[in-house]
Design a protein around this motif. Sequence first.
Motif, PDB file in Angstrom:
ATOM      1  N   ARG A 301       0.679  -0.979  -0.156  1.00  0.00           N
ATOM      2  CA  ARG A 301       0.144   0.061  -0.058  1.00  0.00           C
ATOM      3  C   ARG A 301       0.801   1.465   0.144  1.00  0.00           C
ATOM      4  O   ARG A 301       0.647   2.203  -0.572  1.00  0.00           O
ATOM      5  CB  ARG A 301      -0.865   0.050   1.208  1.00  0.00           C
ATOM      6  CG  ARG A 301      -2.039  -1.002   1.225  1.00  0.00           C
ATOM      7  CD  ARG A 301      -3.086  -0.634   2.450  1.00  0.00           C
ATOM      8  NE  ARG A 301      -3.760  -2.089   2.688  1.00  0.00           N
ATOM      9  CZ  ARG A 301      -3.626  -2.705   3.874  1.00  0.00           C
ATOM     10  NH1 ARG A 301      -2.830  -2.391   4.868  1.00  0.00           N
ATOM     11  NH2 ARG A 301      -4.553  -3.800   3.970  1.00  0.00           N
ATOM     12  N   ALA A 302       1.955   1.357   0.932  1.00  0.00           N
ATOM     13  CA  ALA A 302       2.689   2.392   0.985  1.00  0.00           C
ATOM     14  C   ALA A 302       3.384   2.728  -0.507  1.00  0.00           C
ATOM     15  O   ALA A 302       3.495   3.733  -0.906  1.00  0.00           O
ATOM     16  CB  ALA A 302       3.812   2.332   2.104  1.00  0.00           C
ATOM     17  N   HIS A 303       3.960   1.483  -1.186  1.00  0.00           N
ATOM     18  CA  HIS A 303       4.627   1.724  -2.340  1.00  0.00           C
ATOM     19  C   HIS A 303       3.688   2.395  -3.457  1.00  0.00           C
ATOM     20  O   HIS A 303       4.052   3.369  -4.197  1.00  0.00           O
ATOM     21  CB  HIS A 303       5.270   0.663  -2.850  1.00  0.00           C
ATOM     22  CG  HIS A 303       5.830   0.254  -4.225  1.00  0.00           C
ATOM     23  ND1 HIS A 303       7.218   0.823  -4.227  1.00  0.00           N
ATOM     24  CD2 HIS A 303       5.515  -0.002  -5.241  1.00  0.00           C
ATOM     25  CE1 HIS A 303       7.498   0.675  -5.553  1.00  0.00           C
ATOM     26  NE2 HIS A 303       6.419   0.278  -6.243  1.00  0.00           N
ATOM     27  N   THR A 304       2.525   1.818  -3.487  1.00  0.00           N
ATOM     28  CA  THR A 304       1.469   2.121  -4.429  1.00  0.00           C
ATOM     29  C   THR A 304       1.112   3.582  -4.182  1.00  0.00           C
ATOM     30  O   THR A 304       1.040   4.552  -5.016  1.00  0.00           O
ATOM     31  CB  THR A 304      -0.001   1.448  -4.192  1.00  0.00           C
ATOM     32  OG1 THR A 304       0.551   0.072  -4.438  1.00  0.00           O
ATOM     33  CG2 THR A 304      -0.823   1.714  -5.280  1.00  0.00           C
ATOM     34  N   ALA A 305       1.060   4.060  -3.062  1.00  0.00           N
ATOM     35  CA  ALA A 305       0.858   5.446  -2.573  1.00  0.00           C
ATOM     36  C   ALA A 305       1.966   6.544  -3.082  1.00  0.00           C
ATOM     37  O   ALA A 305       1.677   7.547  -3.475  1.00  0.00           O
ATOM     38  CB  ALA A 305       0.473   5.562  -1.214  1.00  0.00           C
ATOM     39  N   ARG A 306       3.158   5.821  -2.872  1.00  0.00           N
ATOM     40  CA  ARG A 306       4.219   6.751  -3.364  1.00  0.00           C
ATOM     41  C   ARG A 306       4.288   6.784  -4.757  1.00  0.00           C
ATOM     42  O   ARG A 306       4.531   7.937  -5.326  1.00  0.00           O
ATOM     43  CB  ARG A 306       5.430   6.083  -2.572  1.00  0.00           C
ATOM     44  CG  ARG A 306       6.739   6.756  -2.833  1.00  0.00           C
ATOM     45  CD  ARG A 306       8.094   6.195  -2.190  1.00  0.00           C
ATOM     46  NE  ARG A 306       7.952   6.239  -0.970  1.00  0.00           N
ATOM     47  CZ  ARG A 306       7.404   5.174  -0.148  1.00  0.00           C
ATOM     48  NH1 ARG A 306       7.643   4.094  -0.920  1.00  0.00           N
ATOM     49  NH2 ARG A 306       7.371   5.234   1.236  1.00  0.00           N
ATOM     50  N   LYS A 324      -6.591  14.788 -12.214  1.00  0.00           N
ATOM     51  CA  LYS A 324      -7.132  13.421 -11.899  1.00  0.00           C
ATOM     52  C   LYS A 324      -6.025  12.670 -11.334  1.00  0.00           C
ATOM     53  O   LYS A 324      -6.290  11.937 -10.271  1.00  0.00           O
ATOM     54  CB  LYS A 324      -7.251  12.627 -13.285  1.00  0.00           C
ATOM     55  CG  LYS A 324      -7.784  11.201 -13.099  1.00  0.00           C
ATOM     56  CD  LYS A 324      -7.943  10.581 -14.586  1.00  0.00           C
ATOM     57  CE  LYS A 324      -6.532  10.034 -15.167  1.00  0.00           C
ATOM     58  NZ  LYS A 324      -6.916   9.439 -16.756  1.00  0.00           N
ATOM     59  N   GLN A 325      -4.780  12.892 -11.457  1.00  0.00           N
ATOM     60  CA  GLN A 325      -3.618  12.227 -10.808  1.00  0.00           C
ATOM     61  C   GLN A 325      -3.358  12.622  -9.429  1.00  0.00           C
ATOM     62  O   GLN A 325      -3.222  12.068  -8.531  1.00  0.00           O
ATOM     63  CB  GLN A 325      -2.266  12.243 -11.634  1.00  0.00           C
ATOM     64  CG  GLN A 325      -2.218  11.421 -12.798  1.00  0.00           C
ATOM     65  CD  GLN A 325      -2.993  12.086 -13.934  1.00  0.00           C
ATOM     66  OE1 GLN A 325      -3.392  13.347 -14.131  1.00  0.00           O
ATOM     67  NE2 GLN A 325      -3.139  11.377 -15.090  1.00  0.00           N
ATOM     68  N   ALA A 326      -3.914  13.899  -9.091  1.00  0.00           N
ATOM     69  CA  ALA A 326      -3.682  14.339  -7.820  1.00  0.00           C
ATOM     70  C   ALA A 326      -4.882  13.641  -6.901  1.00  0.00           C
ATOM     71  O   ALA A 326      -4.451  13.504  -5.831  1.00  0.00           O
ATOM     72  CB  ALA A 326      -3.927  15.840  -7.989  1.00  0.00           C
ATOM     73  N   ALA A 327      -6.096  13.724  -7.544  1.00  0.00           N
ATOM     74  CA  ALA A 327      -6.973  13.269  -6.712  1.00  0.00           C
ATOM     75  C   ALA A 327      -6.753  11.630  -6.491  1.00  0.00           C
ATOM     76  O   ALA A 327      -7.375  11.155  -5.575  1.00  0.00           O
ATOM     77  CB  ALA A 327      -8.474  13.352  -7.603  1.00  0.00           C
ATOM     78  N   ILE A 328      -6.397  10.928  -7.498  1.00  0.00           N
ATOM     79  CA  ILE A 328      -6.051   9.443  -7.407  1.00  0.00           C
ATOM     80  C   ILE A 328      -4.989   9.317  -6.222  1.00  0.00           C
ATOM     81  O   ILE A 328      -4.995   8.633  -5.194  1.00  0.00           O
ATOM     82  CB  ILE A 328      -5.470   8.916  -8.735  1.00  0.00           C
ATOM     83  CG1 ILE A 328      -6.505   8.802  -9.726  1.00  0.00           C
ATOM     84  CG2 ILE A 328      -4.896   7.470  -8.139  1.00  0.00           C
ATOM     85  CD1 ILE A 328      -6.230   8.235 -11.055  1.00  0.00           C
ATOM     86  N   ALA A 329      -3.968  10.038  -6.229  1.00  0.00           N
ATOM     87  CA  ALA A 329      -2.848  10.150  -5.061  1.00  0.00           C
ATOM     88  C   ALA A 329      -3.434  10.300  -3.977  1.00  0.00           C
ATOM     89  O   ALA A 329      -3.055   9.423  -2.857  1.00  0.00           O
ATOM     90  CB  ALA A 329      -1.623  11.059  -5.580  1.00  0.00           C
ATOM     91  N   LYS A 330      -4.376  11.413  -3.834  1.00  0.00           N
ATOM     92  CA  LYS A 330      -4.673  11.586  -2.267  1.00  0.00           C
ATOM     93  C   LYS A 330      -5.663  10.521  -2.014  1.00  0.00           C
ATOM     94  O   LYS A 330      -5.736   9.938  -0.747  1.00  0.00           O
ATOM     95  CB  LYS A 330      -5.716  12.973  -2.425  1.00  0.00           C
ATOM     96  CG  LYS A 330      -5.876  13.702  -1.346  1.00  0.00           C
ATOM     97  CD  LYS A 330      -6.847  13.201  -0.652  1.00  0.00           C
ATOM     98  CE  LYS A 330      -6.936  14.180   0.811  1.00  0.00           C
ATOM     99  NZ  LYS A 330      -8.325  13.612   1.708  1.00  0.00           N
ATOM    100  N   LEU A 331      -6.378   9.901  -2.758  1.00  0.00           N
ATOM    101  CA  LEU A 331      -7.351   8.827  -2.496  1.00  0.00           C
ATOM    102  C   LEU A 331      -6.764   7.476  -2.079  1.00  0.00           C
ATOM    103  O   LEU A 331      -6.879   7.004  -1.023  1.00  0.00           O
ATOM    104  CB  LEU A 331      -8.500   8.491  -3.803  1.00  0.00           C
ATOM    105  CG  LEU A 331      -9.040   7.325  -3.666  1.00  0.00           C
ATOM    106  CD1 LEU A 331     -10.153   7.453  -2.646  1.00  0.00           C
ATOM    107  CD2 LEU A 331      -9.708   6.906  -5.100  1.00  0.00           C
TER     108      LEU A 331
END
Length: 389
Positions: A301-306, A324-331
């Motif tokens: 999970r941490a790697h995916t978030a990074r 879109k990518q900012a929203a995905i990253a925050k989610l």
Amino acid sequence: MTGSSFLSTSELPEDYAQLAATVADFARTVVAPVAAEHDAAHTFPYEVVAGMGELGLFGLPIPEEYGGQGGDYFALCLALEELGKVDQSVAITLEAGVSLGAMPILRFGTEEQKRTWLPQLASGRALGAFGLTEPGAGSDASGTKTTARLDGDEWVINGNKQFITNSGTDITALVTVTAVTGTSEAGKKEISTVIVPADTPGFTAEKAYDKVGWNASDTHPLTFADARVPAANLLGERGRGYANFLRTLDEGRIAIAALATGAAQGCVDESVRYAKEREAFGAPIGRNQAIAFKIARMEARAHTARTAYYDAAALMLSGKPFKKQAAIAKLVASEAAMDNARDATQVHGGYGFMNEYSVARHYRDSKILEIGEGTTEVQLMLIAREVGL
């Protein structure tokens, strides 16, 4: 320090790597030893903030001509990730001070506003806040009721804001507020942003909130009762406050994702350490697949978030669309932080429920990551819109 069009989670450019290592050392030696104390006492860590200022963290993405380090937004994100591993309260103080306090002035301010405010904000000797959320308008920011009426050469501001970070400290210098300044030709609210210095008569930071987490972060409701500021304190073009705020939040979501990634990774690191040391039935608990697999999922999970926030940051730095990518990253990152905090608490067993362990603090702190700067539901709405739904 400048941005790259490609940022790898496996190998950072040397200047970024050095920054991350410096902040990691600061987090380990300065932040971590006092984090539990400030959390328990609900006190603002002025000495830690001063240290971050001396390191130049508040000025990372601010140009040198305004007293900053001349770096970029990704540098700020790396610092937030390292701080988020050990203390989310300290990390959000930096995130809000830069992303919400200084960046709107850098992005939309006049030259005079930049030279007046940015040097002190970049130094960390002063903090800025962003007054957006209102009691009756949370996710619906267009529901703003606070008003700013032009009276001669002054704005007269009336209304209320809530959940405003960095708004009531001894070093708070200003709050930028969104306010209704009129009605557009289409009959809609004209929303603008106005800089309100902290010592403005009629502006009051009410009693601090009693929160579930982020206890060492400063958060207040705000009241404006005929607060008068010069007309020159208008930030950006009149009527563009809502649009400018959306841009501010898009950037801020990458920063929050970085902070959340740090929290998720901090839970992994603490769980690995504990699983190696804690013995049950004659062996370290990390040898049990039930524990090992749980921690493996936490690391994933941490790697995916990074990866998600690196991707959003790379697009932003290259000048490409990144909403879109900012929203995905925050989610992804906020959910990773919350899920990892829950699993880390489980790995620690009864000790995970004790506040002396940092995973307990992460358990309390991480929930707000799924709410602040756009709830999980708002991120899903934005992503859905961006894919054409």
